[in-house]
Write a protein that holds these residues in place. Structure first.
Motif, PDB file in Angstrom:
ATOM      1  N   SER A   1       0.807  -1.218   0.000  1.00 35.96           N
ATOM      2  CA  SER A   1       0.000   0.000   0.000  1.00 35.96           C
ATOM      3  C   SER A   1       0.843   1.272   0.000  1.00 35.96           C
ATOM      4  CB  SER A   1      -0.933   0.036   1.217  1.00 35.96           C
ATOM      5  OG  SER A   1      -2.082  -0.745   1.001  1.00 35.96           O
ATOM      6  N   VAL A   2       0.253   2.319  -0.584  1.00 32.77           N
ATOM      7  CA  VAL A   2       0.761   3.683  -0.501  1.00 32.77           C
ATOM      8  C   VAL A   2      -0.283   4.496   0.252  1.00 32.77           C
ATOM      9  CG1 VAL A   2       1.425   5.761  -1.775  1.00 32.77           C
ATOM     10  CG2 VAL A   2       2.038   3.497  -2.658  1.00 32.77           C
ATOM     11  N   VAL A   3       0.114   5.078   1.386  1.00 33.16           N
ATOM     12  CA  VAL A   3      -0.797   5.861   2.221  1.00 33.16           C
ATOM     13  C   VAL A   3      -0.534   7.340   1.974  1.00 33.16           C
ATOM     14  CG1 VAL A   3      -1.588   6.321   4.584  1.00 33.16           C
ATOM     15  CG2 VAL A   3      -0.717   4.046   3.965  1.00 33.16           C
ATOM     16  N   VAL A   4      -1.590   8.111   1.729  1.00 33.31           N
ATOM     17  CA  VAL A   4      -1.434   9.551   1.549  1.00 33.31           C
ATOM     18  C   VAL A   4      -1.774  10.263   2.855  1.00 33.31           C
ATOM     19  CG1 VAL A   4      -3.785   9.837   0.615  1.00 33.31           C
ATOM     20  CG2 VAL A   4      -2.044  11.587   0.180  1.00 33.31           C
ATOM     21  N   MET A   5      -0.844  11.111   3.303  1.00 36.78           N
ATOM     22  CA  MET A   5      -1.050  11.958   4.470  1.00 36.78           C
ATOM     23  C   MET A   5      -0.473  13.341   4.174  1.00 36.78           C
ATOM     24  SD  MET A   5      -0.560   9.493   7.816  1.00 36.78           S
ATOM     25  CE  MET A   5       0.844   8.519   7.306  1.00 36.78           C
ATOM     26  N   HIS A   6      -0.546  14.202   5.160  1.00 31.20           N
ATOM     27  CA  HIS A   6      -0.060  15.570   4.988  1.00 31.20           C
ATOM     28  C   HIS A   6       0.770  15.971   6.190  1.00 31.20           C
ATOM     29  CE1 HIS A   6      -3.683  15.076   2.578  1.00 31.20           C
ATOM     30  NE2 HIS A   6      -3.064  15.855   1.718  1.00 31.20           N
ATOM     31  N   CYS A   7       1.772  16.790   5.959  1.00 28.57           N
ATOM     32  CA  CYS A   7       2.624  17.220   7.065  1.00 28.57           C
ATOM     33  C   CYS A   7       2.509  18.730   7.222  1.00 28.57           C
ATOM     34  CB  CYS A   7       4.066  16.773   6.865  1.00 28.57           C
ATOM     35  SG  CYS A   7       4.645  16.853   5.171  1.00 28.57           S
ATOM     36  N   THR A   8       1.407  19.154   7.790  1.00 31.54           N
ATOM     37  CA  THR A   8       1.153  20.561   8.023  1.00 31.54           C
ATOM     38  C   THR A   8       0.432  20.727   9.338  1.00 31.54           C
ATOM     39  OG1 THR A   8      -0.098  22.481   7.265  1.00 31.54           O
ATOM     40  CG2 THR A   8      -0.961  20.349   6.660  1.00 31.54           C
ATOM     41  N   ARG A   9       0.800  21.740  10.072  1.00 31.42           N
ATOM     42  CA  ARG A   9       0.118  21.982  11.337  1.00 31.42           C
ATOM     43  C   ARG A   9      -1.200  22.701  11.145  1.00 31.42           C
ATOM     44  NH1 ARG A   9       4.957  24.768  14.579  1.00 31.42           N
ATOM     45  NH2 ARG A   9       5.773  25.032  12.464  1.00 31.42           N
ATOM     46  N   SER A  10      -1.347  23.475  10.080  1.00 30.20           N
ATOM     47  CA  SER A  10      -2.549  24.279   9.915  1.00 30.20           C
ATOM     48  C   SER A  10      -3.728  23.494   9.366  1.00 30.20           C
ATOM     49  CB  SER A  10      -2.266  25.479   9.009  1.00 30.20           C
ATOM     50  OG  SER A  10      -1.858  25.043   7.723  1.00 30.20           O
ATOM     51  N   ALA A  11      -3.463  22.553   8.469  1.00 29.16           N
ATOM     52  CA  ALA A  11      -4.562  21.865   7.793  1.00 29.16           C
ATOM     53  C   ALA A  11      -4.632  20.375   8.075  1.00 29.16           C
ATOM     54  CB  ALA A  11      -4.472  22.084   6.278  1.00 29.16           C
ATOM     55  N   ALA A  12      -3.647  19.833   8.781  1.00 26.13           N
ATOM     56  CA  ALA A  12      -3.684  18.419   9.157  1.00 26.13           C
ATOM     57  C   ALA A  12      -3.070  18.284  10.553  1.00 26.13           C
ATOM     58  CB  ALA A  12      -2.945  17.567   8.132  1.00 26.13           C
ATOM     59  N   PRO A  13      -3.766  18.797  11.564  1.00 26.20           N
ATOM     60  CA  PRO A  13      -3.157  18.896  12.901  1.00 26.20           C
ATOM     61  C   PRO A  13      -3.016  17.584  13.649  1.00 26.20           C
ATOM     62  CG  PRO A  13      -5.435  19.655  12.960  1.00 26.20           C
ATOM     63  CD  PRO A  13      -5.107  19.424  11.520  1.00 26.20           C
ATOM     64  N   THR A  14      -3.664  16.512  13.195  1.00 19.09           N
ATOM     65  CA  THR A  14      -3.622  15.251  13.942  1.00 19.09           C
ATOM     66  C   THR A  14      -2.552  14.286  13.448  1.00 19.09           C
ATOM     67  OG1 THR A  14      -5.197  14.087  12.509  1.00 19.09           O
ATOM     68  CG2 THR A  14      -6.129  15.420  14.307  1.00 19.09           C
ATOM     69  N   THR A  15      -1.877  14.596  12.364  1.00 18.10           N
ATOM     70  CA  THR A  15      -1.062  13.601  11.663  1.00 18.10           C
ATOM     71  C   THR A  15       0.076  13.048  12.513  1.00 18.10           C
ATOM     72  OG1 THR A  15      -1.616  14.743   9.606  1.00 18.10           O
ATOM     73  CG2 THR A  15       0.155  13.123   9.520  1.00 18.10           C
ATOM     74  N   GLU A  16       0.729  13.900  13.277  1.00 18.27           N
ATOM     75  CA  GLU A  16       1.838  13.404  14.097  1.00 18.27           C
ATOM     76  C   GLU A  16       1.342  12.385  15.120  1.00 18.27           C
ATOM     77  OE1 GLU A  16       4.566  13.110  17.439  1.00 18.27           O
ATOM     78  OE2 GLU A  16       2.684  14.214  17.517  1.00 18.27           O
ATOM     79  N   ARG A  17       0.192  12.637  15.732  1.00 16.74           N
ATOM     80  CA  ARG A  17      -0.377  11.669  16.681  1.00 16.74           C
ATOM     81  C   ARG A  17      -0.767  10.383  15.971  1.00 16.74           C
ATOM     82  NH1 ARG A  17      -5.197  14.634  19.154  1.00 16.74           N
ATOM     83  NH2 ARG A  17      -4.882  16.076  17.416  1.00 16.74           N
ATOM     84  N   VAL A  18      -1.290  10.519  14.768  1.00 16.91           N
ATOM     85  CA  VAL A  18      -1.673   9.339  13.993  1.00 16.91           C
ATOM     86  C   VAL A  18      -0.455   8.461  13.724  1.00 16.91           C
ATOM     87  CG1 VAL A  18      -2.506   8.562  11.735  1.00 16.91           C
ATOM     88  CG2 VAL A  18      -3.687  10.428  12.938  1.00 16.91           C
ATOM     89  N   VAL A  19       0.644   9.066  13.286  1.00 14.87           N
ATOM     90  CA  VAL A  19       1.858   8.305  12.984  1.00 14.87           C
ATOM     91  C   VAL A  19       2.363   7.581  14.227  1.00 14.87           C
ATOM     92  CG1 VAL A  19       4.305   8.554  12.378  1.00 14.87           C
ATOM     93  CG2 VAL A  19       2.546   9.666  10.986  1.00 14.87           C
ATOM     94  N   ARG A  20       2.345   8.250  15.379  1.00  8.52           N
ATOM     95  CA  ARG A  20       2.828   7.619  16.611  1.00  8.52           C
ATOM     96  C   ARG A  20       2.001   6.385  16.975  1.00  8.52           C
ATOM     97  NH1 ARG A  20       1.875  10.682  20.820  1.00  8.52           N
ATOM     98  NH2 ARG A  20       1.476  12.738  19.933  1.00  8.52           N
TER      99      ARG A  20
END
Length: 282
Positions: free
Chosen positions: A236-255
């Motif tokens: 699989s290829v997973v699409v995510m975003h690395c931005t604090r303004s428009a994707a604020p949960t991503t770091e928690r998701v990765v952890r």
């Protein structure tokens, strides 16, 4: 795993406000401002997909399903050409904490970077480009859509497609990324046959995804985690975003996602590895 020419309505809510990622580093001398896609971080050119029927650029969506549990996390650094004033006013189009978490967890990743983001955060772009844990690819210069009706994004005219891609490569190299890969992701994930035809002369492989994280504008990290874990399959290829303004949960998701997928036996790889596996098993 490959789609050649089809209209796509992107399945993640990417708007003009979506933006990017990075981690600070010390900027160094910029490389010459060539527009032709450069070689990979290694001495050889990374794997690509040959043009499809009619010479159209091919679209890579996932790797082989039968070669073990591999998964590629990808992060879009999509800052639009007109968001400079918002960045100057303090809006964060980067996410150093996310990149720090990826480094701490030793997770390789592919960053699809817009040229405008590289101009805004050159030190962070250079840091990513010099870190062998990451590979940097092209997400256009302006993050304007290559088709009409793409989440409200402004539209690039067909005769401007090549310039959008080449200008992005020039900006990324000028920021200090020595070897951006010859991979391209359509802004908003939107493309059609005309866009593939316009892209075919640039010499890049279009890279999409098969797992939508749903992190764009999300406020519920647990829901994003469920979407990723429910969607991931071998290759699989997973699409995510690395931005604090428009994707604020991503770091928690990765952890959360990374250790759970590792418990399931998954190995994290870059997109280039999946494309290489695809070339050998088609």
């Amino acid at each position: 795993m490959i789609s050649v020419a089809r209209s796509v309505t992107a399945v993640c809510a990417l708007g003009a406000a979506l933006a990017a990622c990075g981690t600070a580093g010390t900027p160094g001398p910029a490389r010459p401002d060539h527009t032709k896609p450069a070689a990979s971080p290694s001495a050889t050119r990374p794997p690509e997909l040959a043009p499809g029927p009619g010479g159209l650029a091919q679209v890579f969506e996932h790797g082989p399903r039968t070669l073990g549990k591999t998964v590629a996390l990808t992060f879009d650094a999509d800052m639009t050409a007109d968001q400079g004033p918002r960045a100057a006013a303090g809006e964060h189009f980067d996410n150093p904490d996310l990149i720090g978490t990826l480094r701490a967890l030793k997770v390789p990743a592919t960053i699809f970077m817009t040229g405008r983001w590289a101009e805004q955060y050159p030190a962070q772009a250079r840091s990513l480009g010099h870190d062998p844990q990451f590979e940097v690819a092209n997400h256009s210069y302006s993050h304007y859509a290559f088709t009409a009706d793409c989440y409200g994004l402004p539209t690039v005219a067909p005769d401007q497609v090549r310039g959008e891609v080449e200008r992005a490569y020039a900006a990324i190299r000028k920021a200090g990324v020595p070897h951006p890969l010859p991979y391209f992701r359509f802004p908003g994930g939107c493309y059609d046959r005309e866009a593939l035809r316009a892209l075919s002369g640039v010499g890049v492989t279009a890279v999409q995804w098969d797992v939508v994280s749903g992190d764009a504008f999300a406020t519920d990290a647990d829901a994003v985690v469920r979407d990723v874990l429910d969607g991931v399959k071998p290759g699989s290829v997973v699409v995510m975003h690395c931005t604090r303004s428009a994707a604020p949960t991503t770091e928690r998701v990765v952890r959360t996602v990374v250790p759970q997928l590792r418990k399931q036996g998954y190995r994290f790889v870059k997109v280039s590895e999946l494309i290489g596996e695809t070339n050998g098993h088609r």
